[in-house]
Each structure stands twice: as structure tokens, then as C-alpha cells.
Design a protein around this motif. Structure first.
Motif, PDB file in Angstrom:
ATOM      1  N   LEU A   4       0.826  -1.204   0.000  1.00  0.00           N
ATOM      2  CA  LEU A   4       0.000   0.000   0.000  1.00  0.00           C
ATOM      3  C   LEU A   4       0.864   1.259   0.000  1.00  0.00           C
ATOM      4  O   LEU A   4       0.576   2.224  -0.715  1.00  0.00           O
ATOM      5  CB  LEU A   4      -0.930  -0.008   1.214  1.00  0.00           C
ATOM      6  CG  LEU A   4      -1.904   1.158   1.331  1.00  0.00           C
ATOM      7  CD1 LEU A   4      -2.838   1.185   0.135  1.00  0.00           C
ATOM      8  CD2 LEU A   4      -2.689   1.057   2.614  1.00  0.00           C
ATOM      9  N   SER A   8       1.043   4.071  -3.007  1.00  0.00           N
ATOM     10  CA  SER A   8       0.584   5.422  -2.696  1.00  0.00           C
ATOM     11  C   SER A   8       1.428   6.488  -3.387  1.00  0.00           C
ATOM     12  O   SER A   8       0.919   7.547  -3.749  1.00  0.00           O
ATOM     13  CB  SER A   8       0.566   5.647  -1.184  1.00  0.00           C
ATOM     14  OG  SER A   8       1.882   5.619  -0.671  1.00  0.00           O
ATOM     15  N   LEU A  12      -0.366   9.211  -5.590  1.00  0.00           N
ATOM     16  CA  LEU A  12      -0.263  10.585  -5.110  1.00  0.00           C
ATOM     17  C   LEU A  12       0.357  11.491  -6.173  1.00  0.00           C
ATOM     18  O   LEU A  12      -0.098  12.620  -6.382  1.00  0.00           O
ATOM     19  CB  LEU A  12       0.557  10.635  -3.822  1.00  0.00           C
ATOM     20  CG  LEU A  12       0.689  12.000  -3.161  1.00  0.00           C
ATOM     21  CD1 LEU A  12      -0.669  12.510  -2.727  1.00  0.00           C
ATOM     22  CD2 LEU A  12       1.645  11.914  -1.985  1.00  0.00           C
TER      23      LEU A  12
END
Length: 62
Positions: A4, A8, A12
Motif C-alpha cells: 500500500l 501510494s 499521489l
């Protein structure tokens, strides 16, 4: 959990890049409103001229 965290970063980056591109693509407001109104009026006149000249032509028969 580490997967995860690794995912990200690109997600992002994509979100931030998209938000920045949308922000930069927005048209800016002019400080010279008189010039903006005159430009808009000229544009409307040009569109009206083109529309009127195209509507007076005879349709092409096949």
C-alpha cells in the motif's frame, strides 16, 4: 501494508500532477475588462457574420 505504501507514491503523484495541470489550464481573469468585453463583442459579430452567410447558401442537391 508495504504494498500500500509503494502504490501510494505513484497514485499521489498522479493526483498532484492532474491537479496542477488543471490549475495551470484555467483561463486567467483579465485586469482590462474593457478590452475583454470588446474582444467578446468582436467574436460575437464574427460568429454572426459566418452564420448568416452560411444560411443564405442554397443546399447542394445530390
Amino acid at each position: 501494508m508495504s504494498t500500500l505504501l509503494w502504490w501510494s507514491l505513484p497514485i499521489l503523484t498522479l493526483v498532484v500532477g492532474t491537479a496542477w495541470a488543471i490549475w495551470k489550464a484555467k483561463p486567467r481573469r483579465s485586469n482590462r475588462t474593457d478590452k475583454a468585453i470588446l474582444d467578446r463583442h468582436k467574436f460575437e459579430q464574427a460568429v454572426t457574420r459566418v452564420t448568416e452567410s452560411d444560411s443564405t447558401k442554397q443546399p447542394v442537391k445530390e
